[in-house]
Design a protein around this motif. Structure first.
Motif, mmCIF file in Angstrom:
data_model
loop_
_atom_site.group_PDB
_atom_site.id
_atom_site.type_symbol
_atom_site.label_atom_id
_atom_site.label_comp_id
_atom_site.label_asym_id
_atom_site.label_seq_id
_atom_site.Cartn_x
_atom_site.Cartn_y
_atom_site.Cartn_z
ATOM 1 N N ALA A 252 -4.752 12.261 -3.117
ATOM 2 C CA ALA A 252 -5.548 11.031 -3.202
ATOM 3 C C ALA A 252 -6.874 11.192 -2.467
ATOM 4 O O ALA A 252 -6.922 11.736 -1.364
ATOM 5 C CB ALA A 252 -4.771 9.870 -2.608
ATOM 6 N N TYR B 207 -3.527 5.305 -1.410
ATOM 7 C CA TYR B 207 -2.533 4.242 -1.569
ATOM 8 C C TYR B 207 -1.732 4.193 -0.278
ATOM 9 O O TYR B 207 -1.212 5.211 0.162
ATOM 10 C CB TYR B 207 -1.649 4.587 -2.779
ATOM 11 C CG TYR B 207 -0.194 4.182 -2.714
ATOM 12 C CD1 TYR B 207 0.183 2.853 -2.536
ATOM 13 C CD2 TYR B 207 0.801 5.139 -2.863
ATOM 14 C CE1 TYR B 207 1.532 2.496 -2.505
ATOM 15 C CE2 TYR B 207 2.151 4.792 -2.838
ATOM 16 C CZ TYR B 207 2.507 3.476 -2.654
ATOM 17 O OH TYR B 207 3.822 3.135 -2.623
ATOM 18 N N SER C 81 8.223 7.307 -7.054
ATOM 19 C CA SER C 81 7.324 7.441 -5.917
ATOM 20 C C SER C 81 5.987 6.952 -6.431
ATOM 21 O O SER C 81 5.541 7.399 -7.495
ATOM 22 C CB SER C 81 7.258 8.914 -5.523
ATOM 23 O OG SER C 81 6.294 9.105 -4.526
ATOM 24 N N SER D 206 2.845 7.428 -5.844
ATOM 25 C CA SER D 206 1.812 8.410 -6.172
ATOM 26 C C SER D 206 2.198 9.280 -7.372
ATOM 27 O O SER D 206 1.330 9.921 -7.964
ATOM 28 C CB SER D 206 1.525 9.282 -4.949
ATOM 29 O OG SER D 206 2.716 9.900 -4.501
ATOM 30 N N ARG E 186 0.343 9.057 -10.824
ATOM 31 C CA ARG E 186 -0.958 9.708 -11.035
ATOM 32 C C ARG E 186 -0.822 11.149 -11.492
ATOM 33 O O ARG E 186 -1.768 11.727 -12.012
ATOM 34 C CB ARG E 186 -1.792 9.633 -9.741
ATOM 35 C CG ARG E 186 -2.103 8.192 -9.273
ATOM 36 C CD ARG E 186 -3.025 8.201 -8.049
ATOM 37 N NE ARG E 186 -2.497 9.094 -7.036
ATOM 38 C CZ ARG E 186 -2.288 8.770 -5.754
ATOM 39 N NH1 ARG E 186 -2.578 7.559 -5.312
ATOM 40 N NH2 ARG E 186 -1.804 9.657 -4.922
ATOM 41 N N SER F 132 6.641 8.517 3.967
ATOM 42 C CA SER F 132 5.609 7.574 3.542
ATOM 43 C C SER F 132 6.229 6.195 3.300
ATOM 44 O O SER F 132 5.603 5.180 3.593
ATOM 45 C CB SER F 132 4.871 8.085 2.305
ATOM 46 O OG SER F 132 5.770 8.416 1.288
ATOM 47 N N MET G 157 4.702 3.195 5.437
ATOM 48 C CA MET G 157 4.013 2.101 4.752
ATOM 49 C C MET G 157 4.588 0.744 5.136
ATOM 50 O O MET G 157 3.849 -0.210 5.371
ATOM 51 C CB MET G 157 4.208 2.233 3.238
ATOM 52 C CG MET G 157 3.203 3.081 2.582
ATOM 53 S SD MET G 157 3.507 3.102 0.810
ATOM 54 C CE MET G 157 3.075 4.799 0.510
ATOM 55 N N ASP H 106 -3.213 13.667 3.555
ATOM 56 C CA ASP H 106 -2.211 12.671 3.167
ATOM 57 C C ASP H 106 -1.226 12.477 4.325
ATOM 58 O O ASP H 106 -1.608 12.664 5.467
ATOM 59 C CB ASP H 106 -1.538 13.074 1.845
ATOM 60 C CG ASP H 106 -2.377 12.643 0.631
ATOM 61 O OD1 ASP H 106 -3.247 11.772 0.794
ATOM 62 O OD2 ASP H 106 -2.143 13.169 -0.466
HETATM 63 O O1 PMV Z 1 3.935 7.951 -3.229
HETATM 64 P P1 PMV Z 1 4.305 8.089 -1.802
HETATM 65 O O2 PMV Z 1 5.319 7.103 -1.380
HETATM 66 O O3 PMV Z 1 4.699 9.500 -1.442
HETATM 67 O O4 PMV Z 1 3.003 7.755 -0.919
HETATM 68 C C1 PMV Z 1 1.830 8.525 -0.926
HETATM 69 C C2 PMV Z 1 0.934 8.116 0.176
HETATM 70 C C3 PMV Z 1 -0.287 9.007 0.399
HETATM 71 O O5 PMV Z 1 -0.056 10.307 -0.058
HETATM 72 C C4 PMV Z 1 -0.582 9.078 1.895
HETATM 73 C C5 PMV Z 1 -1.527 8.423 -0.270
HETATM 74 C C6 PMV Z 1 -1.631 8.599 -1.749
HETATM 75 O O6 PMV Z 1 -2.331 7.760 -2.368
HETATM 76 O O7 PMV Z 1 -1.097 9.562 -2.308
#
Ligand code: PMV
Length: 355
Positions: free
Chosen positions: A17, A21, A160, A162, A165, A215, A219, A309
Protein backbone atom coordinates in the motif's frame (compact mmCIF):
# COMPACT_ATOMS: atom_id res chain seq x y z
CA UNK A 1 -15.14 -46.89 -6.55
CA UNK A 2 -14.26 -44.59 -9.43
CA UNK A 3 -11.89 -42.31 -7.56
CA UNK A 4 -11.10 -39.05 -9.30
CA UNK A 5 -9.50 -35.77 -8.44
CA UNK A 6 -9.82 -32.41 -10.17
CA UNK A 7 -7.35 -29.58 -9.44
CA UNK A 8 -6.48 -26.03 -10.38
CA UNK A 9 -3.28 -24.10 -9.64
CA UNK A 10 -2.77 -20.34 -9.74
CA UNK A 11 -0.36 -17.73 -8.50
CA UNK A 12 -1.13 -14.29 -7.04
CA UNK A 13 1.36 -11.56 -6.14
CA UNK A 14 1.60 -9.57 -2.97
CA UNK A 15 0.77 -5.85 -2.92
CA UNK A 16 2.23 -2.91 -1.05
CA UNK A 17 0.00 0.00 0.00
CA UNK A 18 1.14 3.53 -0.78
CA UNK A 19 -2.00 5.01 0.83
CA UNK A 20 -2.67 2.71 3.76
CA UNK A 21 -5.73 0.86 4.93
CA UNK A 22 -5.85 0.80 8.74
CA UNK A 23 -9.13 0.35 10.60
CA UNK A 24 -12.45 -1.31 9.82
CA UNK A 25 -15.97 0.07 10.05
CA UNK A 26 -17.37 -3.49 9.86
CA UNK A 27 -15.34 -6.35 11.33
CA UNK A 28 -17.39 -9.17 9.83
CA UNK A 29 -17.57 -7.91 6.24
CA UNK A 30 -14.12 -6.26 6.50
CA UNK A 31 -15.25 -2.82 5.38
CA UNK A 32 -12.50 -0.18 5.79
CA UNK A 33 -12.66 3.29 7.36
CA UNK A 34 -10.93 4.73 4.29
CA UNK A 35 -10.05 3.90 0.70
CA UNK A 36 -6.47 2.79 -0.04
CA UNK A 37 -4.08 2.54 -3.00
CA UNK A 38 -1.40 -0.08 -3.55
CA UNK A 39 0.96 -1.44 -6.15
CA UNK A 40 0.84 -5.12 -6.97
CA UNK A 41 4.28 -6.70 -7.17
CA UNK A 42 5.67 -8.94 -9.88
CA UNK A 43 4.55 -12.54 -9.21
CA UNK A 44 8.15 -13.67 -9.79
CA UNK A 45 9.23 -11.66 -6.78
CA UNK A 46 6.66 -12.03 -4.01
CA UNK A 47 3.69 -14.31 -4.56
CA UNK A 48 1.57 -17.18 -3.29
CA UNK A 49 1.00 -20.28 -5.38
CA UNK A 50 -2.08 -22.32 -4.56
CA UNK A 51 -3.42 -25.64 -5.74
CA UNK A 52 -7.02 -26.49 -4.94
CA UNK A 53 -8.26 -30.04 -5.47
CA UNK A 54 -11.56 -31.74 -5.02
CA UNK A 55 -12.45 -35.42 -4.93
CA UNK A 56 -15.38 -37.49 -3.63
CA UNK A 57 -12.76 -39.19 -1.43
CA UNK A 58 -12.07 -36.02 0.58
CA UNK A 59 -14.07 -35.90 3.79
CA UNK A 60 -13.19 -32.40 5.00
CA UNK A 61 -11.95 -29.04 3.71
CA UNK A 62 -8.25 -28.87 4.58
CA UNK A 63 -5.47 -26.31 4.12
CA UNK A 64 -1.68 -26.66 4.05
CA UNK A 65 0.20 -23.38 4.24
CA UNK A 66 3.94 -23.59 3.53
CA UNK A 67 3.89 -27.37 4.15
CA UNK A 68 2.09 -27.13 7.52
CA UNK A 69 -1.57 -27.95 7.99
CA UNK A 70 -3.55 -24.92 9.17
CA UNK A 71 -7.09 -24.92 10.55
CA UNK A 72 -9.83 -23.58 8.27
CA UNK A 73 -12.11 -22.87 11.22
CA UNK A 74 -11.36 -19.14 11.41
CA UNK A 75 -14.15 -16.84 10.32
CA UNK A 76 -12.19 -15.45 7.36
CA UNK A 77 -11.76 -18.86 5.72
CA UNK A 78 -15.32 -19.90 6.51
CA UNK A 79 -16.77 -16.75 4.92
CA UNK A 80 -14.56 -16.93 1.78
CA UNK A 81 -15.40 -20.59 1.16
CA UNK A 82 -19.11 -20.03 1.78
CA UNK A 83 -19.25 -17.07 -0.63
CA UNK A 84 -17.45 -19.16 -3.26
CA UNK A 85 -19.63 -22.28 -2.84
CA UNK A 86 -22.75 -20.10 -3.15
CA UNK A 87 -21.55 -19.05 -6.62
CA UNK A 88 -20.29 -22.44 -7.89
CA UNK A 89 -21.46 -23.52 -11.37
CA UNK A 90 -21.64 -26.74 -13.40
CA UNK A 91 -18.15 -27.49 -14.71
CA UNK A 92 -16.62 -30.11 -16.98
CA UNK A 93 -12.95 -30.86 -16.38
CA UNK A 94 -11.18 -30.94 -19.74
CA UNK A 95 -8.44 -33.31 -18.60
CA UNK A 96 -10.57 -36.03 -16.99
CA UNK A 97 -13.97 -35.38 -18.60
CA UNK A 98 -15.47 -35.37 -15.09
CA UNK A 99 -18.63 -33.26 -14.76
CA UNK A 100 -19.27 -31.54 -11.43
CA UNK A 101 -22.66 -29.90 -10.96
CA UNK A 102 -23.68 -26.89 -8.92
CA UNK A 103 -25.38 -29.32 -6.54
CA UNK A 104 -22.19 -31.47 -6.17
CA UNK A 105 -20.16 -28.46 -4.98
CA UNK A 106 -22.37 -28.19 -1.90
CA UNK A 107 -21.00 -31.52 -0.67
CA UNK A 108 -17.56 -31.86 -2.30
CA UNK A 109 -14.64 -31.02 -0.02
CA UNK A 110 -11.53 -29.06 -0.97
CA UNK A 111 -7.87 -29.67 -0.27
CA UNK A 112 -5.90 -26.43 -0.54
CA UNK A 113 -2.11 -26.33 -0.70
CA UNK A 114 -0.55 -22.86 -0.67
CA UNK A 115 3.06 -21.69 -0.63
CA UNK A 116 4.62 -18.25 -0.35
CA UNK A 117 7.97 -17.52 -1.93
CA UNK A 118 8.76 -15.01 0.87
CA UNK A 119 8.59 -14.75 4.70
CA UNK A 120 5.05 -15.12 6.08
CA UNK A 121 3.66 -12.43 8.38
CA UNK A 122 6.75 -10.21 8.30
CA UNK A 123 4.83 -7.22 6.94
CA UNK A 124 5.16 -8.28 3.31
CA UNK A 125 1.43 -8.79 2.88
CA UNK A 126 1.53 -12.57 2.83
CA UNK A 127 -2.16 -12.73 3.73
CA UNK A 128 -2.97 -10.50 0.75
CA UNK A 129 -1.29 -12.80 -1.76
CA UNK A 130 -2.63 -15.90 0.02
CA UNK A 131 -6.32 -14.93 0.12
CA UNK A 132 -6.29 -13.40 -3.37
CA UNK A 133 -4.80 -16.64 -4.67
CA UNK A 134 -7.20 -18.86 -2.71
CA UNK A 135 -10.26 -16.99 -3.96
CA UNK A 136 -9.01 -16.84 -7.56
CA UNK A 137 -8.05 -20.54 -7.69
CA UNK A 138 -11.29 -21.80 -6.12
CA UNK A 139 -13.27 -19.54 -8.48
CA UNK A 140 -11.43 -21.13 -11.43
CA UNK A 141 -12.10 -24.63 -10.12
CA UNK A 142 -15.81 -23.92 -9.52
CA UNK A 143 -16.27 -22.05 -12.83
CA UNK A 144 -17.31 -18.82 -11.10
CA UNK A 145 -17.81 -15.77 -13.35
CA UNK A 146 -18.24 -12.35 -11.77
CA UNK A 147 -21.84 -11.08 -11.90
CA UNK A 148 -20.54 -7.51 -11.44
CA UNK A 149 -17.01 -6.09 -11.85
CA UNK A 150 -15.03 -6.57 -8.66
CA UNK A 151 -17.24 -9.34 -7.25
CA UNK A 152 -14.26 -11.64 -6.62
CA UNK A 153 -12.49 -8.77 -4.85
CA UNK A 154 -15.41 -8.54 -2.40
CA UNK A 155 -14.81 -12.21 -1.53
CA UNK A 156 -11.02 -11.86 -1.20
CA UNK A 157 -11.72 -8.84 1.04
CA UNK A 158 -13.52 -11.16 3.48
CA UNK A 159 -10.27 -13.12 3.90
CA UNK A 160 -7.98 -10.14 4.40
CA UNK A 161 -8.88 -6.59 3.47
CA UNK A 162 -5.71 -5.91 1.52
CA UNK A 163 -6.18 -9.17 -0.44
CA UNK A 164 -8.85 -7.57 -2.63
CA UNK A 165 -6.15 -5.37 -4.19
CA UNK A 166 -4.01 -8.36 -5.26
CA UNK A 167 -6.59 -9.47 -7.84
CA UNK A 168 -5.34 -6.75 -10.20
CA UNK A 169 -1.84 -5.91 -11.40
CA UNK A 170 -0.24 -2.47 -11.36
CA UNK A 171 -1.65 0.35 -9.21
CA UNK A 172 -4.94 -0.54 -7.59
CA UNK A 173 -7.49 1.37 -5.53
CA UNK A 174 -9.66 -0.31 -2.92
CA UNK A 175 -12.81 1.83 -2.85
CA UNK A 176 -14.12 1.92 0.73
CA UNK A 177 -17.69 1.96 -0.59
CA UNK A 178 -20.82 3.33 1.10
CA UNK A 179 -23.12 0.33 1.31
CA UNK A 180 -23.65 -1.66 4.49
CA UNK A 181 -23.53 -4.99 2.56
CA UNK A 182 -20.05 -4.27 1.14
CA UNK A 183 -21.00 -4.82 -2.51
CA UNK A 184 -19.35 -1.54 -3.49
CA UNK A 185 -16.23 -2.07 -1.37
CA UNK A 186 -14.18 -3.37 -4.30
CA UNK A 187 -10.73 -3.18 -5.86
CA UNK A 188 -10.39 -1.25 -9.12
CA UNK A 189 -7.31 -1.05 -11.35
CA UNK A 190 -5.84 2.46 -11.71
CA UNK A 191 -2.82 2.20 -13.99
CA UNK A 192 -0.86 -0.75 -15.23
CA UNK A 193 2.57 -0.99 -13.68
CA UNK A 194 4.08 -1.35 -17.18
CA UNK A 195 2.68 2.09 -17.94
CA UNK A 196 5.15 3.34 -15.35
CA UNK A 197 7.85 0.93 -16.37
CA UNK A 198 10.85 2.96 -15.25
CA UNK A 199 9.70 2.71 -11.63
CA UNK A 200 11.67 0.14 -9.64
CA UNK A 201 10.77 -1.40 -6.29
CA UNK A 202 13.49 -2.42 -3.84
CA UNK A 203 12.47 -4.50 -0.84
CA UNK A 204 14.77 -4.41 2.17
CA UNK A 205 13.98 -7.42 4.33
CA UNK A 206 15.00 -6.03 7.69
CA UNK A 207 13.70 -9.02 9.60
CA UNK A 208 12.03 -12.20 8.44
CA UNK A 209 10.61 -12.92 11.89
CA UNK A 210 6.85 -12.97 12.41
CA UNK A 211 5.39 -9.63 13.44
CA UNK A 212 4.27 -9.30 17.03
CA UNK A 213 0.91 -7.57 16.64
CA UNK A 214 -1.29 -8.88 13.83
CA UNK A 215 -2.87 -6.29 11.58
CA UNK A 216 -6.31 -7.50 12.71
CA UNK A 217 -5.79 -6.85 16.41
CA UNK A 218 -3.61 -3.78 15.77
CA UNK A 219 -6.38 -2.18 13.75
CA UNK A 220 -9.00 -2.97 16.38
CA UNK A 221 -6.88 -1.34 19.07
CA UNK A 222 -6.24 1.72 16.89
CA UNK A 223 -9.95 2.11 16.06
CA UNK A 224 -10.77 1.95 19.77
CA UNK A 225 -8.02 4.17 21.14
CA UNK A 226 -6.38 6.41 18.53
CA UNK A 227 -7.92 9.84 17.89
CA UNK A 228 -5.34 10.30 15.11
CA UNK A 229 -6.73 7.29 13.22
CA UNK A 230 -10.21 8.80 13.00
CA UNK A 231 -8.86 12.22 12.02
CA UNK A 232 -6.68 10.57 9.37
CA UNK A 233 -9.49 8.46 7.88
CA UNK A 234 -11.88 11.40 7.66
CA UNK A 235 -9.74 14.44 7.04
CA UNK A 236 -6.46 13.27 5.49
CA UNK A 237 -6.87 10.13 3.39
CA UNK A 238 -9.73 11.24 1.07
CA UNK A 239 -7.61 14.17 -0.16
CA UNK A 240 -4.51 11.98 -0.47
CA UNK A 241 -6.40 9.40 -2.55
CA UNK A 242 -7.32 12.11 -5.06
CA UNK A 243 -3.78 13.50 -5.08
CA UNK A 244 -2.25 10.05 -5.49
CA UNK A 245 -4.55 9.21 -8.40
CA UNK A 246 -3.48 12.45 -10.04
CA UNK A 247 0.23 11.76 -9.40
CA UNK A 248 -0.16 8.26 -10.89
CA UNK A 249 -1.99 9.45 -13.99
CA UNK A 250 0.73 12.07 -14.62
CA UNK A 251 3.61 9.72 -13.70
CA UNK A 252 4.64 12.50 -11.32
CA UNK A 253 7.32 10.79 -9.22
CA UNK A 254 7.90 13.79 -6.97
CA UNK A 255 4.26 13.96 -5.79
CA UNK A 256 4.03 10.17 -5.66
CA UNK A 257 7.10 10.04 -3.41
CA UNK A 258 5.94 12.80 -1.05
CA UNK A 259 2.49 11.24 -0.63
CA UNK A 260 3.87 7.72 -0.17
CA UNK A 261 6.38 8.67 2.56
CA UNK A 262 3.89 10.95 4.34
CA UNK A 263 1.23 8.26 4.38
CA UNK A 264 3.57 5.56 5.70
CA UNK A 265 4.73 7.92 8.44
CA UNK A 266 1.17 8.84 9.40
CA UNK A 267 0.17 5.19 9.54
CA UNK A 268 3.07 4.44 11.92
CA UNK A 269 2.22 7.59 13.93
CA UNK A 270 -1.29 6.15 14.28
CA UNK A 271 0.22 2.95 15.62
CA UNK A 272 2.20 4.97 18.18
CA UNK A 273 -1.03 6.86 19.02
CA UNK A 274 -2.71 3.53 19.85
CA UNK A 275 -2.93 2.42 23.47
CA UNK A 276 -0.88 0.38 24.19
CA UNK A 277 1.36 1.71 21.38
CA UNK A 278 2.29 -0.56 18.49
CA UNK A 279 5.83 -0.48 17.07
CA UNK A 280 6.17 -2.09 13.67
CA UNK A 281 9.36 -0.33 12.62
CA UNK A 282 12.71 -0.92 14.31
CA UNK A 283 16.05 0.93 14.39
CA UNK A 284 17.07 -0.49 11.02
CA UNK A 285 13.78 0.70 9.50
CA UNK A 286 14.44 4.18 10.86
CA UNK A 287 18.02 4.17 9.50
CA UNK A 288 16.56 3.40 6.05
CA UNK A 289 14.12 6.33 6.41
CA UNK A 290 17.03 8.59 7.39
CA UNK A 291 19.08 7.45 4.40
CA UNK A 292 16.29 8.20 1.91
CA UNK A 293 15.37 11.52 3.57
CA UNK A 294 19.02 12.70 3.54
CA UNK A 295 19.39 11.73 -0.11
CA UNK A 296 16.16 13.48 -1.12
CA UNK A 297 17.15 16.61 0.80
CA UNK A 298 20.66 16.76 -0.66
CA UNK A 299 19.29 16.49 -4.22
CA UNK A 300 16.56 19.06 -3.55
CA UNK A 301 13.81 16.75 -4.89
CA UNK A 302 12.59 13.20 -4.15
CA UNK A 303 14.95 10.54 -5.55
CA UNK A 304 13.26 7.64 -3.77
CA UNK A 305 10.19 6.94 -1.61
CA UNK A 306 9.90 4.50 1.29
CA UNK A 307 6.90 2.79 2.80
CA UNK A 308 6.46 0.26 5.63
CA UNK A 309 3.44 -1.95 6.23
CA UNK A 310 2.74 -3.78 9.51
CA UNK A 311 6.37 -4.83 9.96
CA UNK A 312 9.94 -3.51 9.87
CA UNK A 313 10.72 -4.25 6.20
CA UNK A 314 11.21 -1.29 3.88
CA UNK A 315 9.77 -1.03 0.41
CA UNK A 316 11.57 1.63 -1.61
CA UNK A 317 10.31 3.07 -4.91
CA UNK A 318 12.92 4.55 -7.20
CA UNK A 319 13.00 5.64 -10.86
CA UNK A 320 15.19 3.23 -12.80
CA UNK A 321 17.80 5.89 -13.52
CA UNK A 322 18.42 6.29 -9.76
CA UNK A 323 18.23 2.59 -8.89
CA UNK A 324 22.00 2.09 -8.97
CA UNK A 325 22.58 5.11 -6.74
CA UNK A 326 20.02 3.82 -4.23
CA UNK A 327 21.61 0.36 -4.01
CA UNK A 328 25.00 2.00 -3.65
CA UNK A 329 23.73 4.04 -0.68
CA UNK A 330 22.04 1.04 0.94
CA UNK A 331 25.14 -1.12 0.63
CA UNK A 332 27.32 1.71 1.97
CA UNK A 333 25.03 2.07 5.02
CA UNK A 334 24.71 -1.72 5.50
CA UNK A 335 27.98 -3.15 4.17
CA UNK A 336 27.71 -6.80 3.15
CA UNK A 337 30.37 -9.33 4.18
CA UNK A 338 32.82 -10.05 1.39
CA UNK A 339 31.72 -12.63 -1.18
CA UNK A 340 28.13 -12.51 0.07
CA UNK A 341 25.36 -13.42 -2.38
CA UNK A 342 23.44 -10.16 -2.32
CA UNK A 343 20.06 -11.72 -3.07
CA UNK A 344 19.99 -13.21 0.42
CA UNK A 345 22.22 -10.79 2.25
CA UNK A 346 22.08 -10.93 6.05
CA UNK A 347 23.20 -7.89 8.04
CA UNK A 348 24.19 -8.80 11.58
CA UNK A 349 22.36 -11.76 13.01
CA UNK A 350 18.71 -11.03 12.35
CA UNK A 351 18.72 -8.43 9.65
CA UNK A 352 18.51 -9.13 6.01
CA UNK A 353 18.70 -6.89 3.01
CA UNK A 354 17.31 -7.95 -0.33
CA UNK A 355 17.17 -6.05 -3.56
O1 PMV B 1 -5.30 -6.77 5.05
P1 PMV B 1 -4.61 -6.78 6.36
O2 PMV B 1 -5.52 -7.10 7.48
O3 PMV B 1 -3.38 -7.65 6.36
O4 PMV B 1 -4.10 -5.29 6.66
C1 PMV B 1 -3.12 -4.63 5.90
C2 PMV B 1 -2.68 -3.39 6.58
C3 PMV B 1 -1.48 -2.68 5.95
O5 PMV B 1 -0.69 -3.58 5.23
C4 PMV B 1 -0.63 -2.08 7.05
C5 PMV B 1 -1.93 -1.53 5.05
C6 PMV B 1 -2.46 -1.90 3.70
O6 PMV B 1 -3.25 -1.09 3.17
O7 PMV B 1 -2.08 -2.93 3.14
Amino acid sequence: GSAWIVSRTARAPSNIAVIKYWGKRDEDLILPLNSSISVTLDPNDLSATTTVSTSPDFDADRLWLNDKEVSLSSHRYVSCLKELRDRATDVKDEKTGIVITKEDWKHLKLHIVSKNNFPTAAGLASSAAGFACLVFTVAELMGIKESFPGELSTIARRGSGSACRSLHGGFVKWEMGKRADGKDSIAVPLAEHHEWDDLRIVICVVSSRQKEVSSTSGMQESVQTSPLLHYRAKEVVPKRITEMEEALSKRDFSSFAKLTCADSNQFHATCLDTSPPIFYMNDTSRRIIGLVERWNKSEGSPQAAYTFDAGPNAVIFVPQKSGGALLHRLLYEFPPPEGMNLSSYVVGSTELLEA
